[in-house]
Scaffold this active site. Structure first.
Site, PDB file in Angstrom:
ATOM      1  N   LYS A   1     -10.883  -3.318  -4.211  1.00  0.00           N
ATOM      2  CA  LYS A   1     -11.637  -2.069  -4.377  1.00  0.00           C
ATOM      3  C   LYS A   1     -10.808  -1.026  -5.092  1.00  0.00           C
ATOM      4  O   LYS A   1     -11.323  -0.138  -5.748  1.00  0.00           O
ATOM      5  CB  LYS A   1     -11.969  -1.481  -3.000  1.00  0.00           C
ATOM      6  CG  LYS A   1     -12.937  -2.259  -2.185  1.00  0.00           C
ATOM      7  CD  LYS A   1     -12.966  -1.696  -0.749  1.00  0.00           C
ATOM      8  CE  LYS A   1     -13.819  -2.570   0.147  1.00  0.00           C
ATOM      9  NZ  LYS A   1     -13.689  -2.256   1.567  1.00  0.00           N
TER      10      LYS A   1
ATOM     11  N   LYS B   1       0.812  -1.220   0.000  1.00  0.00           N
ATOM     12  CA  LYS B   1       0.000   0.000   0.000  1.00  0.00           C
ATOM     13  C   LYS B   1       0.840   1.263   0.000  1.00  0.00           C
ATOM     14  O   LYS B   1       0.442   2.279  -0.568  1.00  0.00           O
ATOM     15  CB  LYS B   1      -0.946   0.017   1.214  1.00  0.00           C
ATOM     16  CG  LYS B   1      -2.131  -0.903   1.069  1.00  0.00           C
ATOM     17  CD  LYS B   1      -3.273  -0.446   1.958  1.00  0.00           C
ATOM     18  CE  LYS B   1      -4.487  -1.347   1.776  1.00  0.00           C
ATOM     19  NZ  LYS B   1      -5.535  -1.060   2.753  1.00  0.00           N
TER      20      LYS B   1
ATOM     21  N   LYS C   1      -5.173  -9.986  -6.598  1.00  0.00           N
ATOM     22  CA  LYS C   1      -6.473 -10.212  -5.946  1.00  0.00           C
ATOM     23  C   LYS C   1      -7.506  -9.174  -6.392  1.00  0.00           C
ATOM     24  O   LYS C   1      -7.130  -8.043  -6.763  1.00  0.00           O
ATOM     25  CB  LYS C   1      -6.320 -10.240  -4.420  1.00  0.00           C
ATOM     26  CG  LYS C   1      -6.023  -8.927  -3.791  1.00  0.00           C
ATOM     27  CD  LYS C   1      -6.183  -8.978  -2.276  1.00  0.00           C
ATOM     28  CE  LYS C   1      -6.036  -7.557  -1.755  1.00  0.00           C
ATOM     29  NZ  LYS C   1      -6.269  -7.327  -0.393  1.00  0.00           N
TER      30      LYS C   1
HETATM   31  P1  AMP Z   1     -11.287  -4.875   3.100  1.00  0.00           P
HETATM   32  O1  AMP Z   1     -12.255  -4.470   2.085  1.00  0.00           O
HETATM   33  O2  AMP Z   1      -9.865  -4.781   2.675  1.00  0.00           O
HETATM   34  O3  AMP Z   1     -11.546  -4.246   4.438  1.00  0.00           O
HETATM   35  O4  AMP Z   1     -11.537  -6.426   3.306  1.00  0.00           O
HETATM   36  C1  AMP Z   1     -12.641  -6.951   4.024  1.00  0.00           C
HETATM   37  C2  AMP Z   1     -12.587  -8.462   4.073  1.00  0.00           C
HETATM   38  O5  AMP Z   1     -12.694  -8.989   2.753  1.00  0.00           O
HETATM   39  C3  AMP Z   1     -11.269  -9.007   4.643  1.00  0.00           C
HETATM   40  O6  AMP Z   1     -11.551 -10.154   5.434  1.00  0.00           O
HETATM   41  C4  AMP Z   1     -10.490  -9.394   3.424  1.00  0.00           C
HETATM   42  O7  AMP Z   1      -9.572 -10.432   3.668  1.00  0.00           O
HETATM   43  C5  AMP Z   1     -11.605  -9.871   2.493  1.00  0.00           C
HETATM   44  N1  AMP Z   1     -11.201  -9.711   1.078  1.00  0.00           N
HETATM   45  C6  AMP Z   1     -10.926  -8.553   0.417  1.00  0.00           C
HETATM   46  N2  AMP Z   1     -10.589  -8.803  -0.865  1.00  0.00           N
HETATM   47  C7  AMP Z   1     -10.647 -10.159  -1.017  1.00  0.00           C
HETATM   48  C8  AMP Z   1     -10.413 -11.046  -2.119  1.00  0.00           C
HETATM   49  N3  AMP Z   1     -10.072 -10.594  -3.320  1.00  0.00           N
HETATM   50  N4  AMP Z   1     -10.571 -12.379  -1.904  1.00  0.00           N
HETATM   51  C9  AMP Z   1     -10.943 -12.851  -0.687  1.00  0.00           C
HETATM   52  N5  AMP Z   1     -11.182 -12.072   0.381  1.00  0.00           N
HETATM   53  C10 AMP Z   1     -11.044 -10.745   0.231  1.00  0.00           C
END
Ligand code: AMP
Ligand code: TRP
Length: 333
Positions: free
Chosen positions: A200, A113, A197
């Protein structure tokens, strides 16, 4: 036996997507049936990179709507936003003093990041994992459902818990939290590049399925999703060098609640257009109702604010009780 408690968080930084749903939200919903759960909109984490205040405000409510639309029930789970319980920030400070610089220097998410110019990253981004440890330990949570990308942060939380217990001579005070990572699909990959991956922050919207995408958008994105020219073959090892193919097969398997081997049998010898047609169908079936529900819920902001307020009240009781003991252990008067 120690009481089991589940905690997890999602950042309110915009579009919730299929990766969030399959990697986290779907698991949150199934856990609330059998365990006590806290699910947190982690707004303090979000501001480790600058957020426009108006957008942040709306994204906090939209993420809450995403929780509810995915099936979280505020009568079963505690749903709240992080900044409303000040104990998160207080415990994070204490844990900043427990965690070692060397431990943080190993965190790959910070490296990703912060990019090339680390000097310009916020200090908050650097100590982000300590705030995450505080989120979990504030409630003495034992289980943490997350996507595979958060595994390293969870390991750090365990190290911090262990060091706190040892430094202050309070064996077993903080339980060592266990990650709960989906077996079938721990990492949903980008539709444009199967080695990255789904995220967002990826520039191209074609790389992800957003929970708010219309049926047409879902169909279009799956049609455009990268694959390769080979047909679907039986040996799972064949897919080691076919990340896009493997990703689509995994997504379809998870949404159909079946093993990848079963999906491979279903489509054996066929090309990807037949998988894509069925995948679009099941995605529209699963994701569209969630998206519509998010839009509906966003029309009643007062309801969403009430859900967060009730959650805050419940979370604060647990947090305060634990903090009282933590302050005492550290030696504060
Ligand atoms: P975040 O949006 O980064 O706060 O992520 C929220 C949750 O979604 C966390 O548990 C992440 O590990 C999961 N997550 C985000 N992107 C992915 C992805 N591409 N595949 C699987 N899990 C994800
Ligand atoms: N760091 C997590 C992510 O980006 C979000 C998060 C913050 C979290 N605090 C947490 C996840 C506590 C689990 C438990 O996905």
């Amino acid at each position: 036996m120690k009481k089991e408690l589940v905690f997890s968080g999602v950042q309110p930084t915009g579009n919730l997507h299929l990766g969030n749903y399959l990697g986290a939200l779907k698991n949150f919903v199934s856990l609330q049936k059998s365990k006590n759960c806290l699910y947190c909109v982690v707004d303090l984490h979000a501001i480790t990179t600058f957020q426009n205040p108006k957008e942040l405000n709306s994204n906090i409510l939209e993420t809450t709507a995403g929780f509810l639309a995915s099936g979280l029930d505020p009568n079963k789970s505690i749903i709240f936003n992080q900044s409303s319980v000040s104990g998160h920030a207080e415990l994070a400070w204490i844990l900043n003093c427990v965690c070692r610089m060397g431990w943080l220097n190993r965190m790959t998410q910070f490296k990703d990041k912060a990019g090339k110019d680390k000097e310009k990253a916020s200090v908050g981004l650097y100590i982000y994992p300590n705030l995450m440890a505080a989120d979990i330990l504030l409630y003495k949570a034992t289980h943490v459902p997350v996507g595979a990308d958060q595994k390293q942060h969870l390991e750090l939380s365990r190290d911090i818990a262990q060091k706190f217990n040892k430094d202050f001579n309070h064996k077993d005070f903080f339980p060592l939290p266990k990650p709960l990572i989906q077996k079938n699909i721990s990492r949903v990959m980008s539709l444009r590049d199967g080695t990255k991956k789904m995220s967002k922050s990826e520039e191209s919207d074609y790389s992800r399925i957003n929970l708010k995408d219309s049926s047409d958008e879902i169909v279009k994105k799956i049609k455009k999703a990268k694959t390769d020219a080979d047909p679907i073959t039986e040996n799972i090892k064949d897919y080691e060098n076919r990340p896009e193919a493997y990703n689509l097969l995994s997504i379809y398997s998870d949404l159909s609640d079946q093993k990848i081997e079963t999906t491979i049998k279903e489509f054996l010898g066929k090309d990807f257009s037949s998988l894509k047609a069925k995948l679009s169908e099941i995605l529209v079936e699963t994701i569209s109702p969630i998206g519509k529900d998010i839009d509906k819920l966003m029309k009643d902001k007062k309801h969403l604010e009430d859900v967060l307020k009730k959650g805050k009240q419940k979370a604060s009781i647990i947090a305060e009780e634990n903090l009282k003991k933590i302050r005492e252990i550290v030696g504060f008067v």
